[in-house]
Write a protein that holds these residues in place. Sequence first.
Motif, PDB file in Angstrom:
ATOM      1  N   ILE A  60      -4.045  64.919  83.557  1.00 23.27           N
ATOM      2  CA  ILE A  60      -3.796  64.336  84.874  1.00 23.27           C
ATOM      3  C   ILE A  60      -5.083  64.342  85.692  1.00 23.27           C
ATOM      4  O   ILE A  60      -5.902  65.242  85.566  1.00 23.27           O
ATOM      5  CB  ILE A  60      -2.750  65.208  85.626  1.00 23.27           C
ATOM      6  CG1 ILE A  60      -1.490  65.449  84.791  1.00 23.27           C
ATOM      7  CG2 ILE A  60      -2.434  64.672  87.004  1.00 23.27           C
ATOM      8  CD1 ILE A  60      -0.686  64.254  84.475  1.00 23.27           C
ATOM      9  N   ASP A  61      -5.239  63.366  86.561  1.00 24.44           N
ATOM     10  CA  ASP A  61      -6.363  63.344  87.505  1.00 24.44           C
ATOM     11  C   ASP A  61      -5.875  63.934  88.828  1.00 24.44           C
ATOM     12  O   ASP A  61      -5.078  63.319  89.532  1.00 24.44           O
ATOM     13  CB  ASP A  61      -6.840  61.901  87.710  1.00 24.44           C
ATOM     14  CG  ASP A  61      -8.088  61.819  88.569  1.00 24.44           C
ATOM     15  OD1 ASP A  61      -8.311  62.697  89.429  1.00 24.44           O
ATOM     16  OD2 ASP A  61      -8.853  60.856  88.383  1.00 24.44           O
ATOM     17  N   TRP A  62      -6.328  65.143  89.135  1.00 25.59           N
ATOM     18  CA  TRP A  62      -5.987  65.771  90.410  1.00 25.59           C
ATOM     19  C   TRP A  62      -7.232  65.773  91.285  1.00 25.59           C
ATOM     20  O   TRP A  62      -8.103  66.615  91.140  1.00 25.59           O
ATOM     21  CB  TRP A  62      -5.455  67.198  90.231  1.00 25.59           C
ATOM     22  CG  TRP A  62      -5.101  67.813  91.536  1.00 25.59           C
ATOM     23  CD1 TRP A  62      -5.860  68.666  92.288  1.00 25.59           C
ATOM     24  CD2 TRP A  62      -3.921  67.575  92.304  1.00 25.59           C
ATOM     25  NE1 TRP A  62      -5.237  68.966  93.458  1.00 25.59           N
ATOM     26  CE2 TRP A  62      -4.032  68.308  93.495  1.00 25.59           C
ATOM     27  CE3 TRP A  62      -2.780  66.796  92.105  1.00 25.59           C
ATOM     28  CZ2 TRP A  62      -3.048  68.307  94.473  1.00 25.59           C
ATOM     29  CZ3 TRP A  62      -1.805  66.802  93.082  1.00 25.59           C
ATOM     30  CH2 TRP A  62      -1.943  67.543  94.241  1.00 25.59           C
ATOM     31  N   ASN A  63      -7.345  64.781  92.151  1.00 22.43           N
ATOM     32  CA  ASN A  63      -8.485  64.666  93.056  1.00 22.43           C
ATOM     33  C   ASN A  63      -9.819  64.787  92.323  1.00 22.43           C
ATOM     34  O   ASN A  63     -10.729  65.495  92.749  1.00 22.43           O
ATOM     35  CB  ASN A  63      -8.399  65.708  94.175  1.00 22.43           C
ATOM     36  CG  ASN A  63      -7.191  65.503  95.049  1.00 22.43           C
ATOM     37  OD1 ASN A  63      -6.759  64.372  95.266  1.00 22.43           O
ATOM     38  ND2 ASN A  63      -6.617  66.584  95.533  1.00 22.43           N
ATOM     39  N   GLY A  64      -9.923  64.099  91.173  1.00 24.69           N
ATOM     40  CA  GLY A  64     -11.158  64.090  90.408  1.00 24.69           C
ATOM     41  C   GLY A  64     -11.316  65.244  89.431  1.00 24.69           C
ATOM     42  O   GLY A  64     -12.344  65.361  88.781  1.00 24.69           O
ATOM     43  N   GLU A  65     -10.299  66.080  89.304  1.00 24.63           N
ATOM     44  CA  GLU A  65     -10.325  67.206  88.374  1.00 24.63           C
ATOM     45  C   GLU A  65      -9.322  66.941  87.256  1.00 24.63           C
ATOM     46  O   GLU A  65      -8.161  66.640  87.521  1.00 24.63           O
ATOM     47  CB  GLU A  65      -9.941  68.498  89.108  1.00 24.63           C
ATOM     48  CG  GLU A  65      -9.833  69.704  88.203  1.00 24.63           C
ATOM     49  CD  GLU A  65      -9.218  70.929  88.889  1.00 24.63           C
ATOM     50  OE1 GLU A  65      -9.249  72.000  88.259  1.00 24.63           O
ATOM     51  OE2 GLU A  65      -8.699  70.828  90.028  1.00 24.63           O
ATOM     52  N   PRO A  66      -9.751  67.065  85.972  1.00 20.77           N
ATOM     53  CA  PRO A  66      -8.784  66.917  84.882  1.00 20.77           C
ATOM     54  C   PRO A  66      -7.940  68.185  84.756  1.00 20.77           C
ATOM     55  O   PRO A  66      -8.470  69.289  84.673  1.00 20.77           O
ATOM     56  CB  PRO A  66      -9.670  66.722  83.646  1.00 20.77           C
ATOM     57  CG  PRO A  66     -10.947  67.422  83.978  1.00 20.77           C
ATOM     58  CD  PRO A  66     -11.105  67.308  85.479  1.00 20.77           C
ATOM     59  N   VAL A  67      -6.620  68.009  84.774  1.00 18.13           N
ATOM     60  CA  VAL A  67      -5.697  69.151  84.679  1.00 18.13           C
ATOM     61  C   VAL A  67      -4.456  68.725  83.905  1.00 18.13           C
ATOM     62  O   VAL A  67      -4.189  67.537  83.743  1.00 18.13           O
ATOM     63  CB  VAL A  67      -5.271  69.681  86.073  1.00 18.13           C
ATOM     64  CG1 VAL A  67      -6.449  70.243  86.856  1.00 18.13           C
ATOM     65  CG2 VAL A  67      -4.559  68.613  86.885  1.00 18.13           C
ATOM     66  N   PHE A  68      -3.689  69.704  83.447  1.00 18.04           N
ATOM     67  CA  PHE A  68      -2.366  69.442  82.910  1.00 18.04           C
ATOM     68  C   PHE A  68      -1.389  69.375  84.083  1.00 18.04           C
ATOM     69  O   PHE A  68      -1.695  69.814  85.194  1.00 18.04           O
ATOM     70  CB  PHE A  68      -1.940  70.539  81.937  1.00 18.04           C
ATOM     71  CG  PHE A  68      -2.824  70.679  80.725  1.00 18.04           C
ATOM     72  CD1 PHE A  68      -3.343  69.569  80.080  1.00 18.04           C
ATOM     73  CD2 PHE A  68      -3.123  71.926  80.226  1.00 18.04           C
ATOM     74  CE1 PHE A  68      -4.143  69.692  78.959  1.00 18.04           C
ATOM     75  CE2 PHE A  68      -3.926  72.068  79.100  1.00 18.04           C
ATOM     76  CZ  PHE A  68      -4.440  70.946  78.466  1.00 18.04           C
ATOM     77  N   ALA A  69      -0.192  68.880  83.851  1.00 19.67           N
ATOM     78  CA  ALA A  69       0.802  68.732  84.920  1.00 19.67           C
ATOM     79  C   ALA A  69       1.092  70.071  85.601  1.00 19.67           C
ATOM     80  O   ALA A  69       1.251  70.124  86.819  1.00 19.67           O
ATOM     81  CB  ALA A  69       2.085  68.125  84.367  1.00 19.67           C
ATOM     82  N   GLU A  70       1.141  71.157  84.819  1.00 18.83           N
ATOM     83  CA  GLU A  70       1.412  72.473  85.399  1.00 18.83           C
ATOM     84  C   GLU A  70       0.344  72.847  86.422  1.00 18.83           C
ATOM     85  O   GLU A  70       0.647  73.388  87.488  1.00 18.83           O
ATOM     86  CB  GLU A  70       1.457  73.545  84.293  1.00 18.83           C
ATOM     87  CG  GLU A  70       2.587  73.359  83.310  1.00 18.83           C
ATOM     88  CD  GLU A  70       2.260  72.428  82.143  1.00 18.83           C
ATOM     89  OE1 GLU A  70       3.080  72.363  81.221  1.00 18.83           O
ATOM     90  OE2 GLU A  70       1.194  71.761  82.158  1.00 18.83           O
ATOM     91  N   LEU A  71      -0.901  72.531  86.093  1.00 21.42           N
ATOM     92  CA  LEU A  71      -1.999  72.838  87.019  1.00 21.42           C
ATOM     93  C   LEU A  71      -2.007  71.888  88.210  1.00 21.42           C
ATOM     94  O   LEU A  71      -2.372  72.283  89.321  1.00 21.42           O
ATOM     95  CB  LEU A  71      -3.339  72.802  86.283  1.00 21.42           C
ATOM     96  CG  LEU A  71      -3.525  73.928  85.265  1.00 21.42           C
ATOM     97  CD1 LEU A  71      -4.746  73.656  84.394  1.00 21.42           C
ATOM     98  CD2 LEU A  71      -3.637  75.280  85.948  1.00 21.42           C
ATOM     99  N   ALA A  72      -1.572  70.640  88.004  1.00 21.04           N
ATOM    100  CA  ALA A  72      -1.479  69.704  89.128  1.00 21.04           C
ATOM    101  C   ALA A  72      -0.452  70.199  90.142  1.00 21.04           C
ATOM    102  O   ALA A  72      -0.692  70.173  91.363  1.00 21.04           O
ATOM    103  CB  ALA A  72      -1.122  68.305  88.636  1.00 21.04           C
TER     104      ALA A  72
END
Length: 182
Positions: A60-72
Motif C-alpha cells: 500500500i502507498d501510505w503518504n509515500g511510504e510502502p506498507v502492508f494494510a496492517e501498517l496502513a
Amino acid sequence: MNVNTPPQEDNLEFLKPYKVDGEMFSLSSGADISIKKYFLHFDQWKGAPIPNTYNGKAVIDWNGEPVFAELAVLRLFQSHGWEGVWVDSYRRKYRNGLPDVAEPIELPEQQKQLIESIRTKTGRHGGCWDVLVWKDDQLLFVELKRSKKDRVQESQISWLEQSLLEGLETENFAFIEWVVLE
C-alpha cells in the motif's frame, strides 16, 4: 491505570466516514454479538519494490511510504494520536514497520500481559487480531480483511470470545474491510 477501556466514540471520529454495518458473530456460548466494521480503500504502491512482501501481501502507498494494510491502519491511528503495533502472528513479532526494514518492537508491559493472558486461554499463538492500538486508557483490537479475499478464521473468533471472558467488551474490537485501488 487500566488500559482495557473501550474507545470513546469521539476518539474514533476519524473512522466515522468509513463505518458500515457491524459484523455479527455467534459465540460458542450461544450469544450473538456485533462488532463495529469500517471500509477503507488504499492506493497501491507504485514505487521501488520492497525487500520482503511476506509471501505476496499487497503493498500500500501510505503518504509515500510502502506498507502492508496492517501498517496502513496502524499509521491511520497513529496520525490521530494513538500508539500501537501490527501483531505479526505469522512471525510472532510486534511491528511498527515493514519486516526487513524495521526491527520488531517490544510491547508495553500491560498490553503484553493482556495478549499473553488471552493466548494462554485460547491455547494457541495464532488468532490475535492484526492491529492493537491504545490511547490513554483506551484499547482497540482491529482485524483487517481484504474485500472478497479474506474471511474471519475460527481462531480469531476464539480470540474474541476469550478476550470477552478476560473482561474486554465488544467495543474493544473493530473490523476493517479494505481494497486496493490500482
